[in-house]
Write an enzyme that holds these catalytic residues in place. Structure first.
Site, PDB file in Angstrom:
ATOM      1  CG  HIS A   1      -2.765   1.894  13.104  1.00 58.64           C
ATOM      2  ND1 HIS A   1      -1.934   2.664  12.342  1.00 58.64           N
ATOM      3  CD2 HIS A   1      -3.204   0.916  12.297  1.00 58.64           C
ATOM      4  CE1 HIS A   1      -1.877   2.185  11.119  1.00 58.64           C
ATOM      5  NE2 HIS A   1      -2.638   1.106  11.064  1.00 58.64           N
TER       6      HIS A   1
ATOM      7  CG  ASN B   1      -2.130   0.899   1.035  1.00 56.30           C
ATOM      8  OD1 ASN B   1      -2.518   1.198  -0.093  1.00 56.30           O
ATOM      9  ND2 ASN B   1      -2.730   1.340   2.129  1.00 56.30           N
TER      10      ASN B   1
ATOM     11  CE1 TYR C   1      -5.228   3.028  10.651  1.00 59.17           C
ATOM     12  CE2 TYR C   1      -6.589   1.925  12.291  1.00 59.17           C
ATOM     13  CZ  TYR C   1      -5.953   1.935  11.060  1.00 59.17           C
ATOM     14  OH  TYR C   1      -6.072   0.857  10.238  1.00 59.17           O
TER      15      TYR C   1
ATOM     16  CD  GLU D   1      -1.884  -3.616  10.427  1.00 58.00           C
ATOM     17  OE1 GLU D   1      -2.967  -4.135  10.713  1.00 58.00           O
ATOM     18  OE2 GLU D   1      -1.752  -2.430  10.120  1.00 58.00           O
TER      19      GLU D   1
ATOM     20  CG  HIS E   1      -3.178  -6.501   7.024  1.00 60.85           C
ATOM     21  ND1 HIS E   1      -2.410  -5.788   6.138  1.00 60.85           N
ATOM     22  CD2 HIS E   1      -3.935  -5.602   7.666  1.00 60.85           C
ATOM     23  CE1 HIS E   1      -2.687  -4.500   6.252  1.00 60.85           C
ATOM     24  NE2 HIS E   1      -3.619  -4.357   7.171  1.00 60.85           N
TER      25      HIS E   1
ATOM     26  CG  HIS F   1     -12.161  -2.005   9.065  1.00 64.49           C
ATOM     27  ND1 HIS F   1     -11.127  -1.356   8.442  1.00 64.49           N
ATOM     28  CD2 HIS F   1     -11.654  -3.163   9.510  1.00 64.49           C
ATOM     29  CE1 HIS F   1     -10.034  -2.110   8.503  1.00 64.49           C
ATOM     30  NE2 HIS F   1     -10.330  -3.222   9.135  1.00 64.49           N
TER      31      HIS F   1
ATOM     32  CD  GLU G   1      -8.038  -5.814   8.562  1.00 67.88           C
ATOM     33  OE1 GLU G   1      -6.901  -6.282   8.356  1.00 67.88           O
ATOM     34  OE2 GLU G   1      -8.233  -4.649   8.947  1.00 67.88           O
TER      35      GLU G   1
ATOM     36  CG  ASP H   1      -5.469  -1.412  14.439  1.00 66.01           C
ATOM     37  OD1 ASP H   1      -4.447  -1.316  15.152  1.00 66.01           O
ATOM     38  OD2 ASP H   1      -5.432  -1.588  13.208  1.00 66.01           O
TER      39      ASP H   1
ATOM     40  NE  ARG I   1      -4.198  -7.596  12.460  1.00 61.07           N
ATOM     41  CZ  ARG I   1      -4.960  -7.399  11.382  1.00 61.07           C
ATOM     42  NH1 ARG I   1      -5.612  -8.404  10.836  1.00 61.07           N
ATOM     43  NH2 ARG I   1      -5.077  -6.204  10.852  1.00 61.07           N
TER      44      ARG I   1
END
Ligand code: KDG
Ligand code: MG
Length: 408
Positions: free
Chosen positions: A217, A37, A160, A267, A317, A122, A344, A215, A288
């Site tokens: 994060h 990403n 986040y 992740e 993830h 989510h 997820e 999360d 993850r």
């Protein structure tokens, strides 16, 4: 059997998916995903400039040797760019193997251990009432597990993965206005004062059966993370994710000493070497990693087996940056893995995404039912792909109110 050619495509609806297509002299092709990403052009260049010229002429059935050839042969091992590129090759080779055997991948792994695999959605809100509405909408769609992220009162910007305005939908992670990142401002004290109470309200409103995930994060220091995990213990979270950055793995011992809240991490890991200590010391409950940038099916399967020996379950993830190809590889691993936990899952099934990546994997009532098509069961329409091009985007960066750079 020989690999005759391979092509890389970058683009897609709402994401820069990096799709690899490997062709063979028997007319069978395999598809892999190397989408890292907001750094998508880098695995694409590694594939094009170094890996594909080496792949031509290799026997695609030797997926293990090919994996070792690239991993050991690179000399400089690991790293998300290389592991995403190797992962795409590996997934494409497993796809070819499944098509040759005329079997879905889960059969090659050892068959199905369950009928369907539970997924989590989510839910997100600018404030708690907004988040409650978002959770309720997922519950109404049949989801049994929901990750909850909430705007924090008094936080100078959205934090986040939450919108700054109520009722907003969208991608709060990638900003496609360019590669210069936006800044989010973070305040740990406000978060620590607000979030445990919000999670308790969510539990009260939705009852004991809903699996609630959250999360952090990577935003807390180890002592804060231990205090947070302890404070939320009575709520019975399904998991607390990335409470503190996992480069400092000893920090996870502190969290364990203070709380039994289940911890999910991994992740950002791209190899077994980043999670073997956490798994062997049983400092986490869910691993993850993702097929996309942890070296593909071959490497992730090794991680699953190690995790299974230490009561660590999978929670791969599945952010929207994973294309339907690597998500499908995960669906097959989830169907098989004896230590599967949860997946997820963000609804990719828009008409545009389905047109680019046709498949018959099914998501129903918060469960994924894996396809029985040979290989991983996702195809790629090159004519559709011609409609898309690479769009530069970036993650936000995070600073404290005094300007100090913090963890995104
Ligand atoms: O690219 C970053 C995202 O993948 C990440 O922010 C998503 O934390 C994430 C999650 O749990 O899906
Ligand atoms: Mg996360």
């Amino acid at each position: 059997m020989k690999i005759t050619d391979a092509k890389v495509f970058v683009g897609g609806p709402g994401k820069n998916y990096v799709t690899l297509k490997i062709m063979t002299d028997q007319g069978i092709y395999g598809l892999g995903d190397a989408t890292l990403n907001n750094r998508e052009t880098l695995p694409a260049a590694y594939l094009q400039d170094y890996l594909i010229p080496n792949l031509i002429g290799m026997d695609p059935r030797n997926s293990e040797d090919i994996w070792q050839f690239f991993y050991r042969g690179a000399y400089f091992r690991k790293g998300p760019i290389a592991m995403a590129a190797f992962g795409a090759i590996d997934t494409a080779l497993w796809d070819i193997k499944g098509k040759l055997a005329n079997m879905p991948l889960y059969q090659l792994f050892g068959g199905k251990s369950r009928d369907g695999a539970i997924v989590y959605a989510h839910a997100t809100g600018a404030d708690l009432p907004d988040l409650m509405e978002s959770i309720a909408s997922y519950v109404a769609q049949g989801y049994k597990a929901v990750r909850v992220q909430c705007g924090i009162p008094g936080m100078p910007t959205a934090s986040y993965a939450v919108p700054d305005k109520k009722g907003t939908e969208g991608d709060f992670i990638t900003d496609f206005s360019g590669i210069i990142p936006k800044t989010e401002i973070w305040d740990t004290d406000r978060y620590m004062r607000f979030m445990p109470g919000a999670l308790a309200d969510i539990r009260d409103r939705f009852g004991p059966d809903l699996k609630v995930l959250h999360d952090v994060h990577h935003r807390l220091l180890p002592r804060e993370a231990a205090a947070f995990a302890k404070a939320v213990e009575p709520i019975g979270l399904y998991w607390l994710e990335d409470p503190t950055p996992a480069e400092d793995q000893a920090a996870l011992r502190l969290i364990r000493q203070h709380s039994t809240t289940p911890i999910a991490i991994g992740e950002v890991f791209n190899s077994i070497w980043e999670c073997n200590k956490l798994i062997q010391e049983e400092l986490i409950d869910f691993i993850r990693v993702a097929v996309t940038y942890a070296g593909g099916i071959t490497h992730v399967k090794r991680i699953i087996d190690l995790a299974g020996m230490h009561n660590v379950r999978t929670g791969f993830h599945g952010a929207p940056s994973h294309s339907p190809i690597s998500m499908a590889a995960q669906h097959h691993l989830n169907a098989w893995a004896p230590n599967f936990g949860i997946q997820e899952y963000l609804v990719l099934g828009t008409p545009a995404c389905d047109a680019l990546f046709p498949s018959d994997h099914v998501m129903r009532d918060g469960m994924v039912y894996v396809s029985d098509a040979p290989g991983h069961g996702v195809d790629f329409d090159e004519r559709e792909a011609a409609r898309y091009e690479y769009k530069p985007g970036s993650h936000p960066v995070v600073r404290l109110e005094d300007g100090t750079l913090w963890n995104y």
